[in-house]
Design a protein around this motif. Sequence first.
Motif, PDB file in Angstrom:
ATOM      1  N   HIS A 202      20.010  11.739  37.940  1.00 24.07           N
ATOM      2  CA  HIS A 202      21.241  12.354  38.434  1.00 24.07           C
ATOM      3  C   HIS A 202      21.124  13.814  38.843  1.00 24.07           C
ATOM      4  CE1 HIS A 202      22.815   8.796  36.287  1.00 24.07           C
ATOM      5  NE2 HIS A 202      23.825   8.881  37.117  1.00 24.07           N
ATOM      6  N   VAL A 203      20.060  14.503  38.452  1.00 23.53           N
ATOM      7  CA  VAL A 203      19.940  15.921  38.812  1.00 23.53           C
ATOM      8  C   VAL A 203      19.157  16.025  40.111  1.00 23.53           C
ATOM      9  CG1 VAL A 203      19.024  18.171  38.130  1.00 23.53           C
ATOM     10  CG2 VAL A 203      20.063  16.665  36.403  1.00 23.53           C
ATOM     11  N   PRO A 204      19.779  16.483  41.197  1.00 26.94           N
ATOM     12  CA  PRO A 204      19.055  16.590  42.467  1.00 26.94           C
ATOM     13  C   PRO A 204      18.044  17.730  42.429  1.00 26.94           C
ATOM     14  CG  PRO A 204      21.277  17.459  42.681  1.00 26.94           C
ATOM     15  CD  PRO A 204      21.189  16.875  41.304  1.00 26.94           C
ATOM     16  N   GLY A 205      17.042  17.640  43.269  1.00 31.22           N
ATOM     17  CA  GLY A 205      16.054  18.704  43.351  1.00 31.22           C
ATOM     18  C   GLY A 205      16.604  19.935  44.040  1.00 31.22           C
ATOM     19  N   GLY A 206      16.071  21.093  43.685  1.00 28.26           N
ATOM     20  CA  GLY A 206      16.401  22.325  44.385  1.00 28.26           C
ATOM     21  C   GLY A 206      17.713  22.968  44.025  1.00 28.26           C
ATOM     22  N   VAL A 207      18.358  22.538  42.921  1.00 22.77           N
ATOM     23  CA  VAL A 207      19.620  23.160  42.518  1.00 22.77           C
ATOM     24  C   VAL A 207      19.327  24.542  41.953  1.00 22.77           C
ATOM     25  CG1 VAL A 207      21.616  23.006  40.996  1.00 22.77           C
ATOM     26  CG2 VAL A 207      20.694  20.939  42.054  1.00 22.77           C
ATOM     27  N   ARG A 208      19.948  25.554  42.543  1.00 20.80           N
ATOM     28  CA  ARG A 208      19.686  26.939  42.147  1.00 20.80           C
ATOM     29  C   ARG A 208      20.689  27.410  41.103  1.00 20.80           C
ATOM     30  NH1 ARG A 208      14.884  28.819  43.718  1.00 20.80           N
ATOM     31  NH2 ARG A 208      15.651  30.925  44.159  1.00 20.80           N
ATOM     32  N   SER A 209      20.218  28.257  40.195  1.00 17.29           N
ATOM     33  CA  SER A 209      21.090  28.850  39.201  1.00 17.29           C
ATOM     34  C   SER A 209      21.664  30.154  39.747  1.00 17.29           C
ATOM     35  CB  SER A 209      20.299  29.147  37.921  1.00 17.29           C
ATOM     36  OG  SER A 209      19.388  30.219  38.138  1.00 17.29           O
ATOM     37  N   PRO A 210      22.734  30.689  39.128  1.00 17.61           N
ATOM     38  CA  PRO A 210      23.293  31.957  39.602  1.00 17.61           C
ATOM     39  C   PRO A 210      22.269  33.088  39.649  1.00 17.61           C
ATOM     40  CG  PRO A 210      24.797  30.917  38.060  1.00 17.61           C
ATOM     41  CD  PRO A 210      23.522  30.115  38.027  1.00 17.61           C
ATOM     42  N   ALA A 211      21.315  33.074  38.712  1.00 14.24           N
ATOM     43  CA  ALA A 211      20.314  34.135  38.657  1.00 14.24           C
ATOM     44  C   ALA A 211      19.142  33.898  39.602  1.00 14.24           C
ATOM     45  CB  ALA A 211      19.798  34.295  37.227  1.00 14.24           C
ATOM     46  N   GLY A 212      19.165  32.783  40.346  1.00 14.97           N
ATOM     47  CA  GLY A 212      18.134  32.548  41.351  1.00 14.97           C
ATOM     48  C   GLY A 212      17.063  31.566  40.974  1.00 14.97           C
ATOM     49  N   GLY A 213      17.069  31.068  39.741  1.00 17.84           N
ATOM     50  CA  GLY A 213      16.090  30.070  39.342  1.00 17.84           C
ATOM     51  C   GLY A 213      16.458  28.692  39.863  1.00 17.84           C
ATOM     52  N   THR A 214      15.610  27.728  39.578  1.00 17.25           N
ATOM     53  CA  THR A 214      15.834  26.352  40.012  1.00 17.25           C
ATOM     54  C   THR A 214      15.920  25.448  38.798  1.00 17.25           C
ATOM     55  OG1 THR A 214      14.582  26.753  42.041  1.00 17.25           O
ATOM     56  CG2 THR A 214      14.934  24.456  41.414  1.00 17.25           C
ATOM     57  N   ALA A 215      16.957  24.604  38.776  1.00 13.17           N
ATOM     58  CA  ALA A 215      17.138  23.692  37.654  1.00 13.17           C
ATOM     59  C   ALA A 215      15.927  22.769  37.522  1.00 13.17           C
ATOM     60  CB  ALA A 215      18.400  22.871  37.848  1.00 13.17           C
ATOM     61  N   ARG A 216      15.496  22.564  36.282  1.00 16.17           N
ATOM     62  CA  ARG A 216      14.339  21.717  36.006  1.00 16.17           C
ATOM     63  C   ARG A 216      14.710  20.627  35.018  1.00 16.17           C
ATOM     64  NH1 ARG A 216      10.299  20.944  32.318  1.00 16.17           N
ATOM     65  NH2 ARG A 216      10.997  22.574  30.884  1.00 16.17           N
ATOM     66  N   VAL A 217      14.355  19.405  35.335  1.00 16.70           N
ATOM     67  CA  VAL A 217      14.562  18.291  34.414  1.00 16.70           C
ATOM     68  C   VAL A 217      13.354  18.204  33.490  1.00 16.70           C
ATOM     69  CG1 VAL A 217      14.802  15.786  34.241  1.00 16.70           C
ATOM     70  CG2 VAL A 217      15.962  17.039  36.083  1.00 16.70           C
ATOM     71  N   PRO A 218      13.569  18.097  32.180  1.00 13.96           N
ATOM     72  CA  PRO A 218      12.417  18.001  31.266  1.00 13.96           C
ATOM     73  C   PRO A 218      11.531  16.809  31.616  1.00 13.96           C
ATOM     74  CG  PRO A 218      14.468  18.302  30.051  1.00 13.96           C
ATOM     75  CD  PRO A 218      14.851  18.044  31.471  1.00 13.96           C
ATOM     76  N   ASP A 219      10.237  17.001  31.487  1.00 10.51           N
ATOM     77  CA  ASP A 219       9.305  15.898  31.678  1.00 10.51           C
ATOM     78  C   ASP A 219       9.447  14.908  30.524  1.00 10.51           C
ATOM     79  OD1 ASP A 219       8.237  16.986  34.006  1.00 10.51           O
ATOM     80  OD2 ASP A 219       6.772  18.187  32.879  1.00 10.51           O
ATOM     81  N   PRO A 220       9.146  13.640  30.766  1.00 16.98           N
ATOM     82  CA  PRO A 220       9.274  12.647  29.686  1.00 16.98           C
ATOM     83  C   PRO A 220       8.479  13.003  28.440  1.00 16.98           C
ATOM     84  CG  PRO A 220       8.976  11.554  31.798  1.00 16.98           C
ATOM     85  CD  PRO A 220       8.760  13.017  32.049  1.00 16.98           C
TER      86      PRO A 220
END
Length: 300
Positions: A202-220
Amino acid sequence: MRPDLRDGLPPGRPLRLVAVHAHPDDETLATGLALAHHVEAGDDVHVVTCTLGEEGEVITPSLAALEGDGPALAEHRRGELDRAMGRLGVTHHLLGGTRPRWRDSGMAGSSAAAHPRAFAGADVGEAARALADLLQPLRADVVLTYDPWGGYGHPDHVQTHRVTARAVELLGEEVTGAAPALYVALVPASWAQEDRRWLRAHVPGGVRSPAGGTARVPDPDDPFPPGVVADDLVTHAVVDEGALPRQRAALAEHPTQVTLHEGWYTLSNDVAARLPGREGYAVWPASREALIRAQGEPPA
């Protein structure tokens, strides 16, 4: 299905529930679903916050100047906390009064830990006495707090567990029948694994945070924090997707710390975490020996 937090308590009247937390936003992140659930059930729900989060990171660019300015950040986070408590519909208390006796200790190894008012260095007996004096007139049936490892190891979370456990002991020692049931927040391993699968879907790639980072999904295979335990160690649960809107509304009042998305959120580390509509707990201290056998000794 695990029993809920009313397990063994008298029916026919509103439950009196108190959650004890270290910093603003912890209440909604760690126990917000249970708080929202019990508010909507008509129960009498309270939150105690031990510090004002003076050492927190600030992810809102327009407020970046607050980071590192302890007094200014404390006042700002007090406002966020007040608004979040209004959204949850709970009664709020600061440990030590309108000006907390203790302050945020920062992460392990930080210079803030040496501050003379750092909560992690507080005398446990003194802090527990202050908390017991606050809890006693509330006549709580149930108290919620962190596990002995503080969920993910923050020194103030660990200290909050110690202080809360001792405060509940004091109530039992001093006033017959006054000790509430104490529960520590935990996540069953199967839930944590399900949540990671959900995030990957459900988390799309490239979602940016307010501070400029990119959301990361934990690896399995990423390690879980110590608050994730074997399923059979979690004795109770609150499961209520209907309470999620209230929890989300409260989280939205903590923008310096939390970025909300649809069904998930990120903190300053940009790691995606799910809002699953369920929380796990274990009764304490009955679960102590089993948890320590499984997870090892908590911090001294």
